[in-house]
Design an enzyme around this catalytic site. Structure first.
Site, short mmCIF file in Angstrom:
data_model
loop_
_atom_site.label_atom_id
_atom_site.label_comp_id
_atom_site.label_asym_id
_atom_site.label_seq_id
_atom_site.Cartn_x
_atom_site.Cartn_y
_atom_site.Cartn_z
N CYS A 1 0.82 -1.21 0.00
CA CYS A 1 0.00 0.00 0.00
C CYS A 1 0.86 1.26 0.00
CB CYS A 1 -0.93 0.01 1.21
SG CYS A 1 -0.07 0.15 2.79
N GLY A 2 2.15 1.12 0.26
CA GLY A 2 3.02 2.28 0.29
C GLY A 2 3.57 2.61 1.66
#
EC number: 1.8.4.8
Length: 241
Positions: free
Chosen positions: A237-238
């Site tokens: 997701c980062g």
């Protein structure tokens, strides 16, 4: 870097630590953290099975004093079961639970009115930046974090196969992954054997649980994280980029 992170960076040789703890039980890794990180230690979790194992090791076995704060990113799009588990865990372990939401938003309908009904379909990168990346960075800064504990494992995805137990994040904080060498089976062996709380969605066929609109049931033969961002062609997701 804060003064605390500068101190850690100057004092720690993570390569040596990774050699020392390569075959260590996660409890030993957590014990090292409690004994050597004097301030700014937190756990970050979305209350997945791995995070629950770490929580149980910390609070059932090691009983840290002062307590290790637990950061939970409430994206406003979690399953109700996840939110219920967070509260059950707070009660069982007496957690110092620190909940962070998207900046300026506390309700899903208000978020949708501002960004649209399904921002993740229009711009998944922006959605994760708003709901996870920025709140995490805000939490780490607010709590003066020098080291944070995650539940990540090497066998979870291709992006994690080379992950170390001890590593530096992009801001110079120590990131500790006590379960790095464990398998999915190892996690569940501990959960079942120690009566650890877990999300009931696992019993319905979910293997990795994130936001409700971005998480699906995993079919037989699929990888653990196959149900995350299905069809989006991504594995992270980062938060851990």
């Amino acid at each position: 870097m804060t003064q605390g992170t500068i101190y850690l960076a100057e004092q720690l040789d993570v390569a040596t630590l990774n050699q020392q703890f390569a075959a260590a039980h996660p409890k030993s890794i957590l014990m090292w953290c409690l004994e050597n990180i004097e301030q700014g230690l937190v756990q970050s979790t979305a209350f997945g099975a791995g995070g629950m194992v770490i929580m149980d090791l910390l609070y059932q076995d090691l009983n840290p004093s002062p307590a290790v704060p637990v950061i939970f990113l409430d994206t406003l799009h979690h399953f109700p079961e996840t939110l219920a588990l967070a509260e059950q865990s707070r009660e069982r372990y007496g957690l110092e639970l620190r909940i962070y939401q998207p900046q300026g938003f506390q309700q899903q309908d208000v978020f949708a009115a501002h960004y649209g009904e399904a921002l993740w379909e229009q711009d998944l990168e922006q959605y994760h930046q708003i709901t996870k990346v920025e709140p995490l960075q805000r939490a780490l800064q607010d709590l003066n974090v020098t080291a944070w504990i995650t539940g990540r494992r090497r066998d979870q995805s291709a992006t994690r196969t080379e992950m170390e137990i001890f590593e530096w994040d992009s801001q110079g904080r120590l990131k500790v992954n006590p379960l790095a060498a464990w398998s999915y089976k190892d996690v569940w062996r501990y959960v079942v054997g120690n009566d650890v709380l877990y999300n009931p969605l696992y019993d319905q066929g979910y293997a990795s649980i994130g936001d409700q609109p971005l998480t699906t049931i995993v079919q037989d033969g699929e990888h653990e994280r196959a149900g995350r961002w299905r069809g989006a062609g991504r594995l992270e997701c980062g938060m851990h980029a």
